[in-house]
Scaffold this active site. Structure first.
Site, PDB file in Angstrom:
ATOM      1  N   ASP A  67       0.856  -1.178   0.000  1.00 19.48           N
ATOM      2  CA  ASP A  67       0.000   0.000   0.000  1.00 19.48           C
ATOM      3  C   ASP A  67       0.890   1.225   0.000  1.00 19.48           C
ATOM      4  O   ASP A  67       1.977   1.222   0.567  1.00 19.48           O
ATOM      5  CB  ASP A  67      -0.917   0.022   1.218  1.00 19.48           C
ATOM      6  N   GLY A  68       0.429   2.265  -0.643  1.00 18.22           N
ATOM      7  CA  GLY A  68       1.115   3.546  -0.625  1.00 18.22           C
ATOM      8  C   GLY A  68       0.203   4.551   0.030  1.00 18.22           C
ATOM      9  O   GLY A  68      -1.011   4.434  -0.024  1.00 18.22           O
TER      10      GLY A  68
ATOM     11  N   GLU B  35       2.240   3.623  -4.640  1.00 21.06           N
ATOM     12  CA  GLU B  35       1.886   2.222  -4.868  1.00 21.06           C
ATOM     13  C   GLU B  35       2.993   1.498  -5.628  1.00 21.06           C
ATOM     14  O   GLU B  35       3.326   0.353  -5.323  1.00 21.06           O
ATOM     15  CB  GLU B  35       0.571   2.117  -5.641  1.00 21.06           C
TER      16      GLU B  35
ATOM     17  N   ASP C 183      -4.117  -2.196  -3.525  1.00 21.20           N
ATOM     18  CA  ASP C 183      -5.401  -1.540  -3.727  1.00 21.20           C
ATOM     19  C   ASP C 183      -5.298  -0.474  -4.812  1.00 21.20           C
ATOM     20  O   ASP C 183      -6.203   0.321  -4.999  1.00 21.20           O
ATOM     21  CB  ASP C 183      -5.960  -0.976  -2.421  1.00 21.20           C
TER      22      ASP C 183
ATOM     23  N   HIS D  55     -12.730  -0.320   0.196  1.00 22.86           N
ATOM     24  CA  HIS D  55     -12.370  -0.161   1.603  1.00 22.86           C
ATOM     25  C   HIS D  55     -13.511  -0.605   2.511  1.00 22.86           C
ATOM     26  O   HIS D  55     -13.620  -0.151   3.623  1.00 22.86           O
ATOM     27  CB  HIS D  55     -12.032   1.312   1.893  1.00 22.86           C
TER      28      HIS D  55
ATOM     29  N   ASP E 159      -4.347  -1.299   4.234  1.00 19.58           N
ATOM     30  CA  ASP E 159      -4.482  -0.035   4.967  1.00 19.58           C
ATOM     31  C   ASP E 159      -3.580   0.018   6.191  1.00 19.58           C
ATOM     32  O   ASP E 159      -3.030   1.057   6.527  1.00 19.58           O
ATOM     33  CB  ASP E 159      -5.935   0.175   5.396  1.00 19.58           C
TER      34      ASP E 159
END
Length: 157
Positions: free
Chosen positions: A8-9, A52, A74, A129, A139
């Site tokens: 995740d970024g 990402e 994501d 989410h 997350d």
């Protein structure tokens, strides 16, 4: 060896403070034991797409031997680049998109392509989410990364 990478970024924080990107590598050793390594690093606030890409690169470049990898993200942009073959079109058009504009972050895409030469990578989009366990996992990584500046360099995989 089969490896799962969650990425995740996050462009969290103030413009002069760290944002973050995070990667967790999970793998099973020859005795069947599950291992997990977390990587996170502070990063100047930048675009989510760039974050990402960095998260995926951190995970893939940390692997010390060829692996079969399921990479969860994501980022629809990251996943579509490979699953919908956007990257093939970019290469064919000399790193230009369908609008004939230069593709952003070419240096990062090239690093991902190099990693794909070493590893068999399945890019898997973790949608939304709304309590999806994979997305919740991603997350958590973003929060951890945004709060720290640790980069572990030897995952032992």
């Amino acid at each position: 060896m089969k490896v799962t990478i969650y990425t995740d970024g996050s462009a969290r924080g103030n413009p002069d403070g760290p944002g973050g990107y995070g990667t967790v590598i999970q793998y099973i050793d020859s005795k069947g034991n599950l291992h997990e390594r977390e990587f996170s690093a502070g990063y100047k606030k930048t675009t989510n797409n760039r974050m990402e890409l960095m998260a995926a690169i951190v995970g893939l470049e940390a692997l010390t031997k060829p692996c079969e990898v399921d990479l969860y993200s994501d980022s629809q942009y990251l996943i579509k680049a490979f699953n919908d073959r956007w990257i093939d079109s970019w290469l064919k058009n000399n790193w230009k998109n369908s609008k004939k504009e230069p593709v952003k972050n070419i240096d990062l895409w090239k690093r991902l392509l190099e990693a794909k030469k070493i590893h068999q990578v399945n890019f898997i989009w973790v949608k939304g989410h709304a309590g999806h366990p994979g997305n919740e996992r991603c997350d958590v990584l973003a929060t951890t990364a945004a709060d720290g500046d640790l980069l572990l360099t030897d995952p032992g995989v």
